[in-house]
Design a protein around this motif. Structure first.
Motif, PDB file in Angstrom:
ATOM      1  N   ALA A  53       0.855  -1.186   0.000  1.00  0.00           N
ATOM      2  CA  ALA A  53       0.000   0.000   0.000  1.00  0.00           C
ATOM      3  C   ALA A  53       0.889   1.233   0.000  1.00  0.00           C
ATOM      4  O   ALA A  53       1.869   1.298   0.765  1.00  0.00           O
ATOM      5  N   VAL A  54       0.573   2.190  -0.868  1.00  0.00           N
ATOM      6  CA  VAL A  54       1.307   3.454  -0.934  1.00  0.00           C
ATOM      7  C   VAL A  54       0.292   4.582  -0.928  1.00  0.00           C
ATOM      8  O   VAL A  54      -0.650   4.587  -1.731  1.00  0.00           O
ATOM      9  N   GLN A  55       0.477   5.547  -0.032  1.00  0.00           N
ATOM     10  CA  GLN A  55      -0.466   6.650   0.116  1.00  0.00           C
ATOM     11  C   GLN A  55       0.301   7.967   0.165  1.00  0.00           C
ATOM     12  O   GLN A  55       1.293   8.095   0.896  1.00  0.00           O
ATOM     13  N   ARG A  56      -0.133   8.943  -0.616  1.00  0.00           N
ATOM     14  CA  ARG A  56       0.441  10.281  -0.532  1.00  0.00           C
ATOM     15  C   ARG A  56       0.073  10.896   0.818  1.00  0.00           C
ATOM     16  O   ARG A  56      -1.088  10.810   1.268  1.00  0.00           O
ATOM     17  N   VAL A  57       1.047  11.537   1.466  1.00  0.00           N
ATOM     18  CA  VAL A  57       0.805  12.169   2.764  1.00  0.00           C
ATOM     19  C   VAL A  57       1.486  13.529   2.801  1.00  0.00           C
ATOM     20  O   VAL A  57       2.444  13.786   2.057  1.00  0.00           O
ATOM     21  N   THR A 138       3.344  -1.277  -8.677  1.00  0.00           N
ATOM     22  CA  THR A 138       3.775  -1.864  -7.412  1.00  0.00           C
ATOM     23  C   THR A 138       4.917  -2.845  -7.564  1.00  0.00           C
ATOM     24  O   THR A 138       6.009  -2.643  -7.024  1.00  0.00           O
ATOM     25  N   VAL A 324       5.195  10.087   0.880  1.00  0.00           N
ATOM     26  CA  VAL A 324       4.361   8.877   0.839  1.00  0.00           C
ATOM     27  C   VAL A 324       4.525   8.068   2.121  1.00  0.00           C
ATOM     28  O   VAL A 324       5.560   8.109   2.777  1.00  0.00           O
ATOM     29  N   ARG A 325       3.444   7.357   2.441  1.00  0.00           N
ATOM     30  CA  ARG A 325       3.479   6.331   3.493  1.00  0.00           C
ATOM     31  C   ARG A 325       3.392   4.977   2.802  1.00  0.00           C
ATOM     32  O   ARG A 325       2.555   4.772   1.918  1.00  0.00           O
ATOM     33  N   SER A 335       6.981  -1.174   7.006  1.00  0.00           N
ATOM     34  CA  SER A 335       6.292   0.096   6.802  1.00  0.00           C
ATOM     35  C   SER A 335       7.254   1.247   7.052  1.00  0.00           C
ATOM     36  O   SER A 335       8.132   1.157   7.911  1.00  0.00           O
ATOM     37  N   THR A 337       7.874   5.851   5.894  1.00  0.00           N
ATOM     38  CA  THR A 337       7.487   7.027   5.124  1.00  0.00           C
ATOM     39  C   THR A 337       8.743   7.622   4.493  1.00  0.00           C
ATOM     40  O   THR A 337       9.857   7.422   4.994  1.00  0.00           O
ATOM     41  N   TYR A 426       8.380   8.862  -7.993  1.00  0.00           N
ATOM     42  CA  TYR A 426       6.974   8.481  -7.922  1.00  0.00           C
ATOM     43  C   TYR A 426       6.372   8.499  -9.318  1.00  0.00           C
ATOM     44  O   TYR A 426       6.265   9.538  -9.960  1.00  0.00           O
TER      45      TYR A 426
END
Length: 481
Positions: A53-57, A138, A324-325, A335, A337, A426
């Motif tokens: 899982a990759v999420q912009r933060v 991914t 990203v996280r 995990s 960031t 990215y």
């Protein structure tokens, strides 16, 4: 260059030279250990059994990262990994004599290496299905080992890098290729990795997410969008090949392009310039141009804006810096960031080619970039983000860009969308193209040179001669025999 002496008989097994053995592996397009028809299922299986899982933060949510009070640089609390800093560039190369920009500063040399072993007399490569946070899809096929020094010395306090013992001294086996090669000079300051191919004769446990493939199988996968990652391509580019003769490529005689490519790889005849002349051309370019680089505080950049979740250019061009996280159950740390560089739009990296007396030549350029270590490197004929030139007069656009954008589709011999290094970038993608241009004038514009594939391969045995995009294209060229 660091090498390790081979055990007696290892490199000369079965009386064959190293380049011939690699060529034979490239001519085997199916593998006994993992048949090609099972590859898609294997990759899907590896993606399914792991959690990604990759999420912009926002930057404030980057754990362990902060903007330094004195410079505004984006740095890690450990003082390791990398930092995002400012860079001022002054140069006489190109149309812009001075600019400032963010740059990734990672003053350490990583290792990207492929372990090879013979099975049934054919060399196989141990490849990894690896997740990177910046990958568009991914999971991609990567080298056996792909690790920064901070990672393989375990600054992150995670698990050990599998198979690292084959690539650091003391090691068993034979080093078949070993050089220091650059990464993207537009976004990295003087970044280099050690590119290695090591052969073993020992029994090797095949861990989860790893598989043995022939070079022929990997070449087939290089025809698929975003499947073979950048680090694998750069190691593959440094593999020496002999002239690809034999019945498996007899059809090349019916295709003038392929027949000329075979001659170009073989390097026995027909080069427009001698290798000494090609190297002198590159040295001349290094001597003629000036690139002055000065690290400056990130907060001192001109024309860039820093928001809560993105650093971007005021013209909305070039690239951004984002946070990203990441969750990845198959990585050494599950995990984390981090910041990533996100280019604005897809790039183009293209070699224009033409046949000269039955030998394929590629038109390469000597190109300087913001973070290049030694002024210029050999680059593709066209190497740019086209969107950066959308409002630039035709006479100031990169040479041959409009030729590539408008070329007849029948002249394109290779076209695949390939990802760049997902550990730092990215969703960075370039459209890699190899184009027939036999009507192109033989006269070389300033800063350009016609050279054979064998000459490119000889330069790859040295350090910092070809940039990473040119190396990717060399690996792609080898799929067209």
């Amino acid at each position: 260059m660091t090498t390790t002496a081979a055990r007696p008989g290892l490199v000369s097994a079965h009386g064959r030279r190293t380049a011939e053995r690699f060529t034979e592996s490239a001519l085997v397009t199916d593998g006994r250990l993992l048949p090609t028809e099972r590859l898609d299922a294997w990759l899907a299986e590896r993606a399914g059994v792991n959690r990604f899982a990759v999420q912009r933060v926002p930057f404030a949510d980057l754990d362990g990262w902060r903007f330094a009070e004195d410079t505004g640089n984006l740095v890690h609390a450990s003082g390791r990994f990398f930092s995002v800093e400012g860079l001022e560039v002054r140069t006489d190369f190109g149309r812009t004599p001075r600019w400032t920009q963010p740059i990734i500063n990672q003053p350490e040399i990583g290792i990207v290496g492929i372990l090879v072993k013979e099975f049934d007399g054919v060399l196989h490569c141990l490849m990894q299905a690896k997740m990177e946070p910046g990958n568009v899809n991914t999971l991609q096929l990567s080298p056996t080992v792909q690790a920064t020094r901070s990672n393989y010395t375990r600054v992150h306090k995670g698990s050990a890098i599998p198979y690292l013992e084959h690539f650091v001294a003391p090691r068993a086996g034979a080093v078949l290729a070993d050089s220091l090669q650059s990464e993207q000079g537009a976004w990295f300051l003087h970044k280099r990795n050690r590119n290695m191919v090591v052969e073993t004769t020992e029994d090797v446990e095949v861990r989860d997410d790893f598989c043995w493939l022939t070079l022929g199988q990997i070449h087939e996968l290089l025809r698929v969008d975003n499947l073979v990652n950048m680090d694998a391509r750069t190691v593959l580019s440094g593999i020496p090949f002999a002239r690809p003769d034999g019945p498996a490529r007899a059809v090349a005689g019916d295709d003038p392009f392929r027949a000329a490519l075979v001659e170009s790889v073989g390097g026995r005849r027909g080069a427009l310039h001698s290798t000494v002349e090609v190297l002198s051309w590159l040295v001349e370019a290094k001597s003629r141009h000036m690139v002055a680089q000065r690290r400056i505080p990130l907060r001192a950049l001109e024309g860039w804006r820093c928001g809560d979740d993105v650093i971007s250019h005021e013209a909305d061009k070039y690239f951004q810096v984002v946070g990203v996280r990441v969750e990845a159950s198959s990585r050494e740390v599950s995990s984390w960031t981090q910041p990533l560089v996100a280019p604005v739009g897809h790039g183009i990296s293209a070699f224009l080619t033409r046949r000269l007396d039955g030998v394929l030549h590629v038109l390469a350029q000597a190109r300087a970039e913001a973070g290049t270590l030694d002024v210029v490197e050999v680059a593709p004929t066209v190497h740019c983000l086209p969107g950066n030139y959308r409002d630039v007069p035709a006479e100031e656009r990169p040479p041959f860009l409009d030729h590539v954008l408008s070329v007849d589709r029948s002249r394109i011999r290779y076209e695949v969308l390939q990802s760049e290094e997902g550990g730092r970038f990215y969703h960075a993608q370039n459209r890699y193209q190899i184009i027939e241009a036999d009507d192109l004038p033989l006269a070389e514009p300033p800063g350009y040179c016609w050279m054979t594939v064998a000459q490119l391969m000889s330069m790859l045995r040295l350090s910092n001669h070809l940039n990473v995009e040119a190396r990717s294209l060399v690996a792609c060229l080898q799929t067209l025999w």
